[in-house]
Write an enzyme that holds these catalytic residues in place. Structure first.
Site, PDB file in Angstrom:
ATOM      1  N   GLY A  51       0.836  -1.205   0.000  1.00  0.00           N
ATOM      2  CA  GLY A  51       0.000   0.000   0.000  1.00  0.00           C
ATOM      3  C   GLY A  51       0.862   1.244   0.000  1.00  0.00           C
ATOM      4  CB  CYS A  79       5.093  -4.327  -0.174  1.00  0.00           C
ATOM      5  SG  CYS A  79       5.901  -2.784  -0.620  1.00  0.00           S
ATOM      6  CE1 TYR A  80       1.671   0.961   5.586  1.00  0.00           C
ATOM      7  CE2 TYR A  80       0.165  -0.863   6.031  1.00  0.00           C
ATOM      8  CZ  TYR A  80       0.639   0.406   6.323  1.00  0.00           C
ATOM      9  OH  TYR A  80       0.096   1.109   7.372  1.00  0.00           O
ATOM     10  CG  HIS A 165       4.695  -5.940  -5.390  1.00  0.00           C
ATOM     11  ND1 HIS A 165       3.539  -5.757  -4.679  1.00  0.00           N
ATOM     12  CD2 HIS A 165       5.459  -4.850  -5.153  1.00  0.00           C
ATOM     13  CE1 HIS A 165       3.588  -4.611  -4.049  1.00  0.00           C
ATOM     14  NE2 HIS A 165       4.737  -4.035  -4.318  1.00  0.00           N
ATOM     15  CD  GLU A 167       1.530  -8.556  -5.832  1.00  0.00           C
ATOM     16  OE1 GLU A 167       2.188  -9.411  -5.218  1.00  0.00           O
ATOM     17  OE2 GLU A 167       1.484  -7.371  -5.486  1.00  0.00           O
ATOM     18  CG  ASP A 222     -19.862  -7.855 -17.687  1.00  0.00           C
ATOM     19  OD1 ASP A 222     -19.085  -8.766 -18.039  1.00  0.00           O
ATOM     20  OD2 ASP A 222     -19.497  -6.691 -17.457  1.00  0.00           O
ATOM     21  CE  LYS A 360     -15.837  -7.947 -19.618  1.00  0.00           C
ATOM     22  NZ  LYS A 360     -17.042  -7.101 -19.583  1.00  0.00           N
TER      23      LYS A 360
END
Ligand code: XMP
Length: 504
Positions: A51, A79-80, A165, A167, A222, A360
């Protein structure tokens, strides 16, 4: 579906990506705001995201450390999240001089379950300006960066921290690290789309509780998946298709035919005159959007009559954005799934949003699990305000028709040449400039169209597609020969940012 992995969101731009990666590894993950995870029931693991805040600042977002410890599951601070945990365990965090951003080499210092199967050195992706300083006595350093700063630590049996990170795809072994972490949670992966679909149908049926359901359909992914999901519940559904007269050529008929093939009758409301009436003389893009949105709500609600239950295809990114406004980029475009009338229905328990936990690409997967054909699930996105944001300047029936004709030629050629599936979105804008040309022996003074084809992952950024010259040549020739009022065809080579995908 029960949350297997809770990701506490400290506002990193990558928080959603963590959730997607964990789901990709077969674990149902969800984001929770710090201090708002009371309803969370027995997660198998918890991840604290990165963050923008600094843990040493007064008022920095915190964590209920006692609760975290009492859950008794593995915890990963990213991280944070790592810095926050280090302070909780009695260590310190300090500013690390230069902001460290981008790829860095990580040196593994000690074998550990978290870094299982990693080579001694690999590339990690950093984005931080603080890092852990003093570590509590029991803390083990698992890996360091070239400056010798710890980038992976383990405080005890269950608590881990990483400064980078995992991810993002630039972290070479990010997925392995997440997989290693998940292996420690002692629970098998439980998230598959087929299983999710069955649970979602059952849950949605329960929420409908015999009421009649109204939903708006557009032919987009959608709303199509939403309508099919509702059909699977066996509910009495009333899908309304508001034809705003701003659609592509033949699109309204195609939408009706497509739903027919899915065994769903839809109620088409032709409201072209209402929409065009409201747009007469309007050239400002946001004003166009506002009027189209308001008109849509008016037409839809007038037509729906007394609503027992309204279903909307709201997706997970929309939900998170509205819940954590401030932690995400501010919204640029006007959105309409939270207007007053919908908020009223929500307050009365008459709003249903069954897709609200899905990204999505997961909606497409669900659609496939519901046997919706590939071409319906892989249509290019099309903006709600339709061609109104592609007919630049005033919208008149004649100018709409010109845009439609040019667009049909462009999209037709993309399909014929096999490029349609390779681009993320394509369309044609009619520009309000007139330029000089010649047709036959006559001087012309006519408008121009601009073709746009982009690749993108999530519409936040986009790149223009270098279509082959012969494809562009065929489109240009066809438009110039067949579309009256156009004497110039342009190809848009702008990336987003700074340009939008749409012209308006
Ligand atoms: P921009 O122009 O913001 O477009 O780069 C990003 C994506 O969003 C779509 N878009 C909209 N969709 N209502 C919608 O439903 C809108 O007002 C709207 N504006 C843009 C656009 O087609 C692209 O996919």
């Amino acid at each position: 579906m029960r949350t297997q992995i809770a990701v506490i969101d400290y506002g990193s731009q990558y928080s959603q990506l963590i959730v997607r990666r964990l789901r990709g590894l077969g674990y149902f993950a969800k984001l929770y705001l710090p201090g708002h995870w009371d309803d969370l029931d027995r997660p198998a693991a918890v991840v604290l995201s990165g963050g923008p805040a600094r843990v040493n600042d007064p008022g920095a977002p915190d964590v209920d450390f006692d609760r975290l410890q009492s859950i008794g599951c593995p915890v990963l601070g990213v991280c944070y999240g790592m810095q926050l945990l280090n302070r909780k365990f009695g260590g310190t965090v300090a500013h690390c001089g230069d902001r460290e951003y981008g790829p860095v080499t990580m040196d593994v210092q000690r074998p550990d379950a978290l870094l299982k199967n990693l080579p001694a050195q690999s590339t990690i992706w950093m984005s931080h300006s603080d890092s852990v300083a003093e570590l509590p006595a029991a803390c083990q350093v698992l890996a360091v960066n070239p400056r010798g700063t710890p980038v992976a630590v383990r405080w005890n049996e269950r608590f881990f921290g990483i400064q980078f990170h995992p991810e993002v795809s630039h972290t070479e072994y990010g997925t392995e690290i997440l997989r290693n972490f998940l292996e420690l949670c002692g629970e098998a992966p439980a998230f598959t789309m087929d299983r999710f679909k069955e649970q979602l149908i059952a849950e949605t049926r329960g929420q409908i509780a015999g009421r009649k359901v109204v939903c708006a359909v557009s032919g987009g992914v959608d709303s199509t998946v939403l309508a099919m999901l509702l059909k699977e519940t066996g509910a009495d559904i009333h899908p309304i298709f508001v034809d705003n007269g701003l659609l592509r050529r033949d699109e309204g008929d195609e939408v009706v035919a497509q739903f027919g093939r899915l065994g769903l009758g839809i109620d088409r409301v032709n409201a072209t005159d209402h929409f065009l009436g409201r747009l007469a003389g309007i050239t400002d893009p946001e004003e166009k959007r506002r009027r189209i949105g308001d008109e849509f709500i008016d037409v839809f609600f007038r037509h729906a009559g007394q609503i027992e239950l309204l279903a909307q295809g709201t997706l997970y990114p929309d939900v998170i954005e509205s819940a954590t406004s401030g932690s995400k980029a501010s919204r640029i475009k006007t959105h309409h799934n939270r207007v007053d009338r919908i908020l009223e229905l929500q307050a009365e328990g008459r709003l249903l949003e069954p897709l609200a936990e899905l990204f999505k690409d997961e909606v497409r997967e669900l659609g496939a699990a519901l046997n919706i054909p590939h071409d319906m699930l892989h249509r290019h996105p099309f903006p709600g305000p339709g061609l109104a944001v592609r007919v630049i300047g005033e919208i008149t029936p004649a100018r709409l028709e010109v845009c439609r004709a040019a667009d049909a030629i462009f999209i037709g050629e993309l399909k014929r040449s096999g490029w349609y599936d390779k681009v993320w979105q394509a369309g044609t804008a009619l520009l309000p400039v007139r330029t000089v040309g010649v047709k036959g022996d006559e001087r012309t003074y006519e408008e121009a169209v601009s073709l746009r084809a982009v690749t993108s992952v999530d519409a936040m950024t986009a790149d223009w597609v270098p279509l082959p010259a012969e494809v562009l040549a065929r489109v240009s020739k066809d438009i110039l020969n067949r579309v009256p009022g156009i004497n110039r065809v342009l190809y848009d080579v702008s990336t987003k940012p700074p340009a939008g995908i749409e012209w308006e």
